[in-house]
Scaffold this motif. Structure first.
Motif, PDB file in Angstrom:
ATOM      1  N   GLY A 356       0.742  -0.999  -0.151  1.00  0.00           N
ATOM      2  CA  GLY A 356      -0.163   0.066   0.032  1.00  0.00           C
ATOM      3  C   GLY A 356       0.807   1.280  -0.081  1.00  0.00           C
ATOM      4  N   VAL A 357       1.805   1.347   0.810  1.00  0.00           N
ATOM      5  CA  VAL A 357       2.882   2.336   0.902  1.00  0.00           C
ATOM      6  C   VAL A 357       3.660   2.509  -0.457  1.00  0.00           C
ATOM      7  CG1 VAL A 357       4.974   3.185   1.993  1.00  0.00           C
ATOM      8  CG2 VAL A 357       3.143   2.448   3.458  1.00  0.00           C
ATOM      9  N   GLY A 358       3.806   1.530  -1.257  1.00  0.00           N
ATOM     10  CA  GLY A 358       4.448   1.584  -2.297  1.00  0.00           C
ATOM     11  C   GLY A 358       3.520   2.155  -3.461  1.00  0.00           C
ATOM     12  N   ILE A 359       2.273   1.603  -3.311  1.00  0.00           N
ATOM     13  CA  ILE A 359       1.403   2.379  -4.320  1.00  0.00           C
ATOM     14  C   ILE A 359       1.183   3.725  -4.250  1.00  0.00           C
ATOM     15  CG2 ILE A 359      -1.127   2.166  -4.840  1.00  0.00           C
ATOM     16  CD1 ILE A 359      -1.050  -0.892  -4.437  1.00  0.00           C
ATOM     17  N   LEU A 360       1.357   4.147  -2.740  1.00  0.00           N
ATOM     18  CA  LEU A 360       0.921   5.605  -2.786  1.00  0.00           C
ATOM     19  C   LEU A 360       2.416   6.391  -3.079  1.00  0.00           C
ATOM     20  CD1 LEU A 360      -0.732   5.458   1.012  1.00  0.00           C
ATOM     21  CD2 LEU A 360      -1.903   6.034  -1.171  1.00  0.00           C
ATOM     22  N   ILE A 365       4.557  10.178  -6.938  1.00  0.00           N
ATOM     23  CA  ILE A 365       5.606  10.791  -7.875  1.00  0.00           C
ATOM     24  C   ILE A 365       4.784  11.079  -9.280  1.00  0.00           C
ATOM     25  CG2 ILE A 365       7.301   9.857  -9.442  1.00  0.00           C
ATOM     26  CD1 ILE A 365       8.281   7.911  -7.126  1.00  0.00           C
ATOM     27  N   VAL A 366       3.690  10.344  -9.741  1.00  0.00           N
ATOM     28  CA  VAL A 366       3.094  10.612 -10.987  1.00  0.00           C
ATOM     29  C   VAL A 366       2.115  12.064 -10.597  1.00  0.00           C
ATOM     30  CG1 VAL A 366       0.792  10.113 -12.373  1.00  0.00           C
ATOM     31  CG2 VAL A 366       2.425   8.289 -11.514  1.00  0.00           C
ATOM     32  N   LEU A 367       1.534  12.276  -9.310  1.00  0.00           N
ATOM     33  CA  LEU A 367       0.864  13.684  -9.100  1.00  0.00           C
ATOM     34  C   LEU A 367       1.615  14.571  -8.837  1.00  0.00           C
ATOM     35  CD1 LEU A 367      -2.171  12.025  -6.749  1.00  0.00           C
ATOM     36  CD2 LEU A 367      -2.045  12.440  -9.088  1.00  0.00           C
ATOM     37  N   SER A 368       2.981  14.563  -8.726  1.00  0.00           N
ATOM     38  CA  SER A 368       3.810  15.586  -8.211  1.00  0.00           C
ATOM     39  C   SER A 368       4.102  16.564  -9.465  1.00  0.00           C
ATOM     40  CB  SER A 368       5.239  15.122  -7.595  1.00  0.00           C
ATOM     41  OG  SER A 368       5.567  14.442  -8.602  1.00  0.00           O
ATOM     42  N   HIS A 369       3.819  15.981 -10.800  1.00  0.00           N
ATOM     43  CA  HIS A 369       4.355  16.577 -12.184  1.00  0.00           C
ATOM     44  C   HIS A 369       3.214  17.400 -12.558  1.00  0.00           C
ATOM     45  CE1 HIS A 369       7.805  14.409 -12.493  1.00  0.00           C
ATOM     46  NE2 HIS A 369       7.043  13.123 -12.218  1.00  0.00           N
ATOM     47  N   GLY A 370       2.153  17.717 -11.839  1.00  0.00           N
ATOM     48  CA  GLY A 370       0.959  18.508 -12.227  1.00  0.00           C
ATOM     49  C   GLY A 370       0.187  19.202 -10.946  1.00  0.00           C
ATOM     50  N   ASP A 376       0.199  14.572  -2.783  1.00  0.00           N
ATOM     51  CA  ASP A 376       0.926  13.973  -1.698  1.00  0.00           C
ATOM     52  C   ASP A 376       0.130  12.909  -1.047  1.00  0.00           C
ATOM     53  OD1 ASP A 376       3.132  13.424  -0.311  1.00  0.00           O
ATOM     54  OD2 ASP A 376       3.033  15.045   0.953  1.00  0.00           O
ATOM     55  N   PRO A 377      -0.076  11.743  -1.944  1.00  0.00           N
ATOM     56  CA  PRO A 377      -1.007  10.569  -0.957  1.00  0.00           C
ATOM     57  C   PRO A 377      -0.037   9.855  -0.318  1.00  0.00           C
ATOM     58  CG  PRO A 377      -0.716  10.241  -3.253  1.00  0.00           C
ATOM     59  CD  PRO A 377      -0.047  11.540  -3.193  1.00  0.00           C
ATOM     60  N   GLN A 378      -0.241   9.808   0.812  1.00  0.00           N
ATOM     61  CA  GLN A 378       0.613   9.143   1.864  1.00  0.00           C
ATOM     62  C   GLN A 378      -0.193   8.798   3.288  1.00  0.00           C
ATOM     63  OE1 GLN A 378       4.146  11.475   3.374  1.00  0.00           O
ATOM     64  NE2 GLN A 378       3.064  13.300   3.599  1.00  0.00           N
ATOM     65  N   ILE A 379       0.709   8.193   4.013  1.00  0.00           N
ATOM     66  CA  ILE A 379      -0.085   7.693   5.435  1.00  0.00           C
ATOM     67  C   ILE A 379       0.964   8.220   6.424  1.00  0.00           C
ATOM     68  CG2 ILE A 379      -1.681   6.063   4.772  1.00  0.00           C
ATOM     69  CD1 ILE A 379       0.682   3.992   5.956  1.00  0.00           C
ATOM     70  N   HIS A 380       0.696   8.567   7.739  1.00  0.00           N
ATOM     71  CA  HIS A 380       1.673   9.092   8.616  1.00  0.00           C
ATOM     72  C   HIS A 380       2.293   7.763   9.137  1.00  0.00           C
ATOM     73  CE1 HIS A 380       0.431  12.971   8.652  1.00  0.00           C
ATOM     74  NE2 HIS A 380      -0.928  12.862   8.534  1.00  0.00           N
ATOM     75  N   PHE A 381       3.408   7.772   9.597  1.00  0.00           N
ATOM     76  CA  PHE A 381       4.214   6.581  10.314  1.00  0.00           C
ATOM     77  C   PHE A 381       3.459   6.277  11.285  1.00  0.00           C
ATOM     78  CE2 PHE A 381       7.012   5.017  13.326  1.00  0.00           C
ATOM     79  CZ  PHE A 381       7.650   3.738  12.617  1.00  0.00           C
ATOM     80  N   SER A 382       2.734   7.052  12.279  1.00  0.00           N
ATOM     81  CA  SER A 382       1.958   6.436  13.358  1.00  0.00           C
ATOM     82  C   SER A 382       0.943   5.699  12.910  1.00  0.00           C
ATOM     83  CB  SER A 382       1.225   7.763  14.133  1.00  0.00           C
ATOM     84  OG  SER A 382       0.730   8.577  13.367  1.00  0.00           O
TER      85      SER A 382
END
Length: 418
Positions: A356-360, A365-370, A376-382
Motif C-alpha cells: 500500500g505504501v509503495g502504491i501511494l 510521484i505521478v501526481l507531483s508533475h501537475g 501527496d498521497p501518503q500515510i503517517h508513520f503512526s
C-alpha cells in the motif's frame, strides 16, 4: 519470555502455516487485501484533504468579504430595488465601530474587455484590481519577482502594478525580467514592480493568475472611479468569530446608507470561516468513512482466519491430545494456537502495508508533475504502526475461539480419534 524465543516453537508455527499452502494463502489474502485497501484509502483521503487545503493555503481562515447589492425592502422613503455603493468614508467608520476587526482592505475592480492590457506586440484581456497593502494579510501573495504594494505607493498614488503569473507569461518572453518594464492597462501606463502567485486557489473578483494589482488610490483616480468601493475584506481578531464581525459590519453599512436593518440582500457577505469549517467537516467525514469501511474489511478477513484456525484445530485434534497427555498445559496449547493466528495475520498485514505504501509512493510521484486536486498521497508513520498493532489484536481475536476449542479437547478422547 523464554517460550517466545523458542526456535522450535517458531519452526512449528511455520510448518503448520506452510503445511497447506493454498489454504494459508487464501486465508491470509483476506487480511492482506483488507489492510491494503485501508492504507490506500487513508492515503487517498489524505491526498484529497491536502489538495483541498492547498487551494486555500495562505488565505485567512477568519475572513469575510462584503459587497453592495440591491435593497429588497423600502426604508425611510427609499423604494426597494435601490442600488447603493460602499464609499471611502465608510472605511474609518467601520474600523471605529467594529472593534474586533484585525485587518481591513477595500478593493476595486475593472473586469477585462477585449485585449485591454498591452505591452508592445503582446496583449491580453485581464482583470485590474486596486487594493491596500493590508490585503496581503488576508489573501497572501507569493512574490515570484519584485515586491508587493506598500504604503508609499498608496500615499503617492504611484502608477505601479503587480502582474499575475499568467499575465507575466503572456506579456513577457520566458526568462525576461519584467521589473521596471511598462505596460498599458485600459489605456493607462503602469510600471511593473512585481510578479505574484496567489498562495490559494480562491479568486475574489477574478482568477489571481490573470489579475493585475494596482495601488487602491491610484486605481480610483486613474480610472475615475470616484469614491466607490466594490468589495471590502476583513479579518477577525484572534478568538473572535467571523459571524460576529459579519453581523456588525452589515449593521454599520446599513445604518450609513439608509438601508432597512432587516434587509436580507442589500449587503452580500461571504463568510470564509464557514467555508473552511465545511472543508474540515468534510475531511473528518471522509476519514471516518474510510476507517469504517477499512476496519470492516479487516474484521471480515479476521473471521476468515478464525474459521480456518477452527478447521486446523479439528484436523490436529489427535496431535493436541498427545501434547496434553505428555504434560502440555492449557496455556501452552492456547499460546500455540494464538501464535499461529497472530503470525499468519501479521505476515499478511505487513505485506499489505508495504504494498500500500509503495502504491501511494508511486501515485505521489505521478501526481507531483501537475497541479492536481489530489496531492501527496501518503500515510503517517503512526498510522502504519497503529495498523500493525490493530493486526496483532485482530490476529489474537481470530485465534481466541479456536484456542478455546483446542483447550477443551480431552487427551484420552483425542488419542482415540482417528
Amino acid at each position: 519470555m523464554k517460550n517466545f524465543f523458542d526456535i522450535d516453537r517458531w519452526q512449528e508455527i511455520w510448518i503448520t502455516i506452510t503445511h497447506n499452502k493454498s489454504r494459508s494463502f487464501l486465508t491470509a489474502f483476506g487480511v492482506f487485501w483488507g489492510i491494503l485497501m485501508l492504507v490506500v484509502m487513508v492515503g487517498a483521503g489524505n491526498a484529497l484533504q491536502t489538495g483541498i487545503f492547498s487551494q486555500i493555503d495562505g488565505f485567512a481562515t477568519n475572513s469575510c468579504y462584503f459587497t453592495p447589492e440591491e435593497t429588497s425592502l423600502p426604508y425611510r422613503g427609499f423604494r426597494k430595488g435601490r442600488r447603493w455603493e460602499i464609499k471611502n468614508a465608510d472605511i474609518p467608520i467601520i474600523r471605529q465601530r467594529v472593534k474586533d476587526i484585525d485587518q481591513l482592505s477595500p478593493l476595486v475592480y475593472m473586469w477585462p474587455n477585449e485585449e485591454n492590457v498591452v505591452r508592445g506586440e503582446y496583449k491580453g484581456s485581464y482583470t485590474l484590481r486596486g487594493c491596500y497593502p493590508e490585503n496581503d494579510n488576508i489573501d497572501r501573495s507569493i512574490m515570484l519577482k519584485g515586491r508587493f504594494i506598500n504604503e508609499i505607493d498608496i500615499a503617492d498614488k504611484r502608477k505601479v502594478c503587480i502582474l499575475g503569473e499568467r499575465v507575466y507569461e503572456v506579456l513577457f518572453p520566458k526568462g525576461e525580467d519584467p521589473i521596471g518594464s511598462v505596460i498599458r492597462a485600459n489605456g493607462i501606463y503602469f510600471q511593473v514592480i512585481g510578479v505574484s502567485k496567489s498562495s490559494s486557489g480562491i479568486g475574489i473578483g477574478g482568477d489571481p493568475k490573470e489579475t493585475i494589482t494596482i495601488p487602491f488610490s491610484t486605481m480610483q483616480q486613474a480610472f475615475n472611479l470616484g469614491n466607490a468601493i466594490h468589495i471590502v475584506g476583513v479579518t477577525a481578531k484572534p478568538k473572535v468569530k467571523v459571524t460576529q464581525i459579519e453581523k456588525e459590519v452589515g449593521t454599520v453599512l446599513k445604518d450609513l446608507h439608509q438601508i432597512h436593518p432587516d434587509d436580507p440582500t442589500a449587503v452580500w457577505a461571504i463568510n470564509l470561516e464557514e467555508q473552511f469549517n465545511m472543508f474540515n467537516y468534510l475531511g473528518i467525514g471522509i476519514a471516518a468513512l474510510i476507517w469504517i469501511v477499512g476496519l470492516g474489511t479487516l474484521f471480515a478477513g479476521a473471521i476468515g482466519v478464525s474459521n480456518i484456525m477452527l478447521v486446523t484445530v479439528r484436523e490436529r485434534t489427535k496431535e493436541i491430545g498427545i501434547r496434553r497427555a505428555l504434560g502440555a498445559t492449557p496455556n501452552n496449547i492456547i499460546g500455540q494456537i494464538l501464535s499461529e493466528s497472530i503470525v499468519l495475520t501479521l505476515l499478511a498485514g505487513v505485506l499489505g502495508v508495504v504494498l500500500g505504501v509503495g502504491i501511494l509512493g508511486a501515485a505521489g510521484i505521478v501526481l507531483s508533475h501537475g497541479d492536481q486536486f489530489f496531492k501527496d498521497p501518503q500515510i503517517h508513520f503512526s498510522m502504519a504502526v497503529g495498523a500493525v498493532l490493530i493486526l496483532g489484536v485482530i490476529g489474537a481475536l481470530a485465534g481466541f475461539l479456536p484456542a478455546q476449542r483446542a483447550m477443551m479437547i480431552k487427551p484420552i478422547e483425542a488419542i482415540r480419534e482417528e
